[in-house]
Design a protein around this motif. Structure first.
Motif, short mmCIF file in Angstrom:
data_model
loop_
_atom_site.label_atom_id
_atom_site.label_comp_id
_atom_site.label_asym_id
_atom_site.label_seq_id
_atom_site.Cartn_x
_atom_site.Cartn_y
_atom_site.Cartn_z
N SER A 361 0.80 -1.23 0.00
CA SER A 361 0.00 0.00 0.00
C SER A 361 0.83 1.28 0.00
O SER A 361 0.36 2.33 -0.43
CB SER A 361 -0.95 0.00 1.20
N ALA A 362 2.08 1.21 0.49
CA ALA A 362 2.85 2.45 0.63
C ALA A 362 4.13 2.50 -0.19
O ALA A 362 4.51 3.56 -0.67
CB ALA A 362 3.19 2.67 2.11
N GLY A 363 4.80 1.36 -0.36
CA GLY A 363 6.14 1.40 -0.94
C GLY A 363 6.24 0.91 -2.37
O GLY A 363 5.66 -0.11 -2.73
N GLU A 364 6.99 1.64 -3.17
CA GLU A 364 7.19 1.28 -4.57
C GLU A 364 7.95 -0.03 -4.69
O GLU A 364 7.65 -0.86 -5.57
CB GLU A 364 7.94 2.41 -5.28
N GLU A 365 8.92 -0.26 -3.83
CA GLU A 365 9.69 -1.50 -3.89
C GLU A 365 8.81 -2.71 -3.61
O GLU A 365 8.96 -3.77 -4.24
CB GLU A 365 10.84 -1.45 -2.88
N CYS A 395 -9.72 -6.54 -5.58
CA CYS A 395 -9.85 -5.13 -5.99
C CYS A 395 -9.03 -4.22 -5.10
O CYS A 395 -8.39 -3.27 -5.57
CB CYS A 395 -11.32 -4.71 -5.95
N LEU A 396 -9.04 -4.50 -3.79
CA LEU A 396 -8.26 -3.69 -2.86
C LEU A 396 -6.78 -3.79 -3.17
O LEU A 396 -6.06 -2.78 -3.21
CB LEU A 396 -8.53 -4.15 -1.42
N CYS A 397 -6.32 -5.01 -3.41
CA CYS A 397 -4.91 -5.21 -3.75
C CYS A 397 -4.56 -4.50 -5.06
O CYS A 397 -3.51 -3.86 -5.19
CB CYS A 397 -4.63 -6.71 -3.85
N THR A 398 -5.47 -4.60 -6.03
CA THR A 398 -5.27 -3.91 -7.31
C THR A 398 -5.14 -2.40 -7.11
O THR A 398 -4.27 -1.75 -7.71
CB THR A 398 -6.45 -4.20 -8.25
N GLN A 399 -6.01 -1.86 -6.28
CA GLN A 399 -6.00 -0.41 -6.01
C GLN A 399 -4.62 0.06 -5.57
O GLN A 399 -4.13 1.10 -6.03
CB GLN A 399 -7.03 -0.09 -4.93
N TYR A 400 -3.98 -0.72 -4.69
CA TYR A 400 -2.69 -0.30 -4.16
C TYR A 400 -1.55 -0.54 -5.15
O TYR A 400 -0.62 0.27 -5.25
CB TYR A 400 -2.41 -1.02 -2.84
N ILE A 401 -1.62 -1.63 -5.88
CA ILE A 401 -0.53 -1.92 -6.83
C ILE A 401 -0.51 -0.89 -7.96
O ILE A 401 0.56 -0.42 -8.37
CB ILE A 401 -0.66 -3.36 -7.38
N VAL A 402 -1.68 -0.52 -8.48
CA VAL A 402 -1.70 0.40 -9.62
C VAL A 402 -1.54 1.86 -9.20
O VAL A 402 -1.62 2.76 -10.05
CB VAL A 402 -2.99 0.22 -10.47
N ARG A 403 -1.29 2.10 -7.91
CA ARG A 403 -0.89 3.44 -7.50
C ARG A 403 0.45 3.82 -8.13
O ARG A 403 0.77 4.99 -8.28
CB ARG A 403 -0.74 3.51 -5.97
N SER A 404 1.23 2.80 -8.43
CA SER A 404 2.56 3.02 -9.00
C SER A 404 2.45 3.48 -10.44
O SER A 404 1.88 2.77 -11.28
CB SER A 404 3.37 1.73 -8.91
N VAL A 405 3.00 4.62 -10.75
CA VAL A 405 2.97 5.13 -12.13
C VAL A 405 3.74 4.21 -13.07
O VAL A 405 3.24 3.85 -14.14
CB VAL A 405 3.52 6.58 -12.19
N PRO A 406 4.98 3.77 -12.72
CA PRO A 406 5.70 2.87 -13.63
C PRO A 406 4.94 1.56 -13.89
O PRO A 406 4.90 1.08 -15.02
CB PRO A 406 7.02 2.61 -12.90
N ILE A 407 4.34 1.00 -12.83
CA ILE A 407 3.60 -0.26 -13.00
C ILE A 407 2.36 -0.03 -13.85
O ILE A 407 2.02 -0.83 -14.73
CB ILE A 407 3.22 -0.85 -11.63
#
Length: 675
Positions: A361-365, A395-407
């Motif tokens: 939810s918080a870290g790009e790594e 859906c919740l997991c997706t929400q956090y993963i796609v916060r990443s612009v590169p991803i």
């Protein structure tokens, strides 16, 4: 004939319970007890034959023989294990009161032990625990007295004695289901009394004690902080628990980690090293083993990592992300197989996505590790799962993963995520729709390659419909999605949003109702009018000048700073366009004064918004576009002492850089800026 006799026996035994002969009643009870223990089929049979009213009546009578009570109580204990509905019926039949009466001082030892076991079984369900409110004040002192008595007894190290203490501690744990009951238990001195049990050396008793501490401290900051100060044998409670997190027994390690997770979540640990170096690696290792229920480990890890980037990174470094994805692969490989506990697999799948979502939810790594572990493929498949809980968690997991612009730019476009997610946005299950709309928000900004595809799939129409949802969260998410769509969009999309949602509707939502909805509606209005020739005029055409002024006044009067910031930029977007539109703002002295006052706001975002608005008002020249002419609205700005206010702000050494730059830009429009 033999079969008929066999079928009649349970009925005869039930009838025998009504006999006036105690010997017959005892015999029937003993036979029934021996039949149902360990047999779910027999429990079902006697339950259907209405055994509950019979045992309830026997326990309610004051003159019932002790041996009969022991048998009836043991039957209650066995029946309670059948399920929550049966346990609740036993409670409704008055069994709880009878059992509590049977553990009072002076009771036969065998009856007391049987009653304690029955109480523990009855309280094994959330509903029955919640229903035990009136008995808590009676039960807690009694349970603590068992621990005190055992502590002072030379028989403390006998197996039978510590088994009874274990039972008392387990019942204590089950009573701590509300904040009020947590304080009831804590205020009786339970923490100091329980702490020594952690060092007794009996894993079962240690697990029971850790469970009690976990229940006592769960989501309770005051108790968690008090617990962190408890000491035994020269060591503080966190140190004792950290040592148990390294115990050879896996169950002890798990429950020690749960205690540390509670203290960590309540910020009761002054030093987080016990969590980072002990609890996180211990849970990650337990994920790979089979010594404890994996579901508990997954849930504990997710809870521990909640809203703590440092712990999330520690979990990633311990291999938890890759291990969680590996669990998904293992579960998927069992689809359609025989002799598989599919219900458990559903629970574990849901828990994995929730835990994984928390960790990323918080870290790009952490997000990148999830993607590198092929989490996206599992997520997309989970969006089509038959279970709503799994779909919502995915859906919740997706929400956090796609916060990443590169991803979002590289891994998401080829994943096939959009269509199944849009299908869930239309779901009839509210829990799924809430999480799906939240995930969709992150796919609609201007940097997302999926924005164009979403528009082709009719996302504007879908979100416009959801703006009318009766559920606040869905309504807020729909508005948030529209707000993202409006950033950097073309006029056709902007017109489509205006047509489908309606400026009047947005105005109403921005001024009334839930705070989160008002904020997003105000944000949509801001973005509708930003950097284009269409939006501001559409607002005036839909509302009329008086209502636009009223809208701005209402939003600027909000106590929510986010709403006021949107309102200031909305005013700026109007002011910067046509001179005729700007005149409507400047012409209302009260509105102009409010905007000027916000330039002195301690909230830097609001101050910058107000200064942009002043800048836009000052940018209109008396002679049209001639840079040599004075500002068209100089007189109105001077009437508000704007130049003096700007000069005062510029002289403030504590003014933040963003505000200072905007002040300088505004002063450039005045004839004699004091710079």
């Amino acid at each position: 004939m033999v079969m008929a006799t066999t079928q009649q026996q349970p009925v005869q035994q039930i009838q025998q319970l009504q006999s006036t002969n105690p010997v017959e009643v005892y015999s029937a009870l003993r036979t029934i007890k021996n039949a149902i223990i360990g047999s779910n089929a027999k429990k079902t049979l006697y339950y259907q034959l209405q055994i509950i009213p019979h045992v309830s009546s026997l326990l309610a009578l004051d003159d019932t023989d002790v041996q009969i009570r022991v048998q009836a109580t043991t039957i209650v204990s066995s029946l309670a294990h059948k399920g929550e509905d049966v346990a609740q019926q036993l409670v409704d039949g008055g069994v709880m009161e009878a059992l509590i009466g049977q553990v009072m001082p002076g009771t036969d030892a065998a009856l007391m032990e049987a009653s304690e076991r029955a109480l523990n079984a009855l309280l094994g369900y959330k509903a029955t625990r919640m229903g035990a409110e009136e008995h808590t004040h009676t039960m807690v002192p009694y349970l603590l007295s068992i621990i005190t008595e055992a502590k002072e007894s030379p028989r403390m190290f006998e197996m039978r004695m510590h088994a009874r203490v274990e039972l008392a501690v387990l019942i204590l744990e089950k009573l701590c289901v509300t904040e009020a009951r947590q304080f009831t238990v804590a205020n009786t001195g339970a923490m100091d009394l329980l702490a020594p049990l952690l060092q007794r050396g009996y894993p079962r008793l240690q697990v029971a004690t850790l469970r009690a501490f976990a229940a006592l401290s769960y989501e309770n900051m005051e108790i968690s902080r008090a617990l962190a100060t408890v000491a035994h044998d020269g060591r503080m409670f966190p140190q004792l628990v950290a040592e148990l997190a390294r115990h050879s027994d896996a169950d002890v390690r798990l429950h020690a980690c749960l205690c540390l997770a509670n203290l960590s979540r309540m910020r009761a640990l002054g030093d987080a090293r016990a969590v980072l170096t002990v609890a996180v690696p211990a849970l990650a290792k337990l994920l790979r083993g089979s010594d404890v229920p994996r579901l508990q480990v997954i849930e504990a890890l997710g809870y521990l990592c909640h809203e703590d980037a440092e712990i999330q990174m520690a979990a990633k470094n311990a291999g938890a992300v890759s291990d969680l994805v590996a669990i998904l692969a293992e579960i998927e490989s069992q689809d359609g197989a025989d002799f598989v506990d599919h219900a458990r697999n559903v629970q574990e799948t849901r828990a994995v996505f929730l835990a994984l979502g928390t960790i990323v939810s918080a870290g790009e790594e952490c997000r990148m590790r999830a993607v590198e572990s092929h989490a996206m493929a599992h997520l997309v498949r989970a969006l089509g799962h038959s279970d709503d809980g799994v779909k919502a968690a995915a859906c919740l997991c997706t929400q956090y993963i796609v916060r990443s612009v590169p991803i979002c730019r590289t891994h998401v476009p080829e994943s096939g995520l959009l269509r199944p997610l849009l299908a869930l946005v239309r779901s009839s299950a509210t829990s799924v729709q809430e999480k799906a709309t939240a995930a969709l928000i992150n796919l609609l900004p201007d940097f997302s390659p999926l924005r164009a595809d979403a528009l082709k799939e009719g996302v504007v129409d879908v979100l416009a419909q959801l703006v009318e949802s009766e559920h606040v969260t869905i309504r807020r998410n729909a508005l948030w999605g529209l707000r993202n769509l409006l950033v950097g969009t073309d006029d056709d999309t902007r017109r489509q949003i205006i047509e489908h949602v309606g400026i009047a509707r947005l105005s109403t939502l921005a001024q009334t109702g839930d705070k989160a909805v008002r904020e997003q509606a105000a944000g949509v209005l801001q973005n509708v009018t930003a950097e284009n020739e269409v939006g501001a005029q559409a607002v005036f055409d839909a509302l009329g000048a008086p209502q636009v002024v009223k809208l701005l006044q209402t939003l600027l009067a909000s106590e929510d700073s986010a709403v006021t910031v949107h309102a200031l930029y909305l005013a700026n977007n109007i002011a910067v366009r046509e001179r005729s539109l700007c005149e409507l703002i400047v012409g209302d002295r009260g509105l102009l004064q409010t905007i000027v006052d916000y330039a002195r706001s301690p909230v830097s975002e609001a101050a910058i918004g107000a200064l942009w608005c002043i800048n836009s008002i000052a940018s209109h020249r008396a002679d049209g576009d001639s840079d040599s002419s004075e500002p068209r609205f100089l007189a109105q700005l001077e009437a508000q002492n704007v130049q003096s206010m700007l000069e005062t702000l510029l002289g403030d050494p504590g003014l933040c850089l963003g505000v200072r730059d905007r002040v300088k830009s505004c002063l450039d429009y005045f004839s004699s800026p004091a710079i």
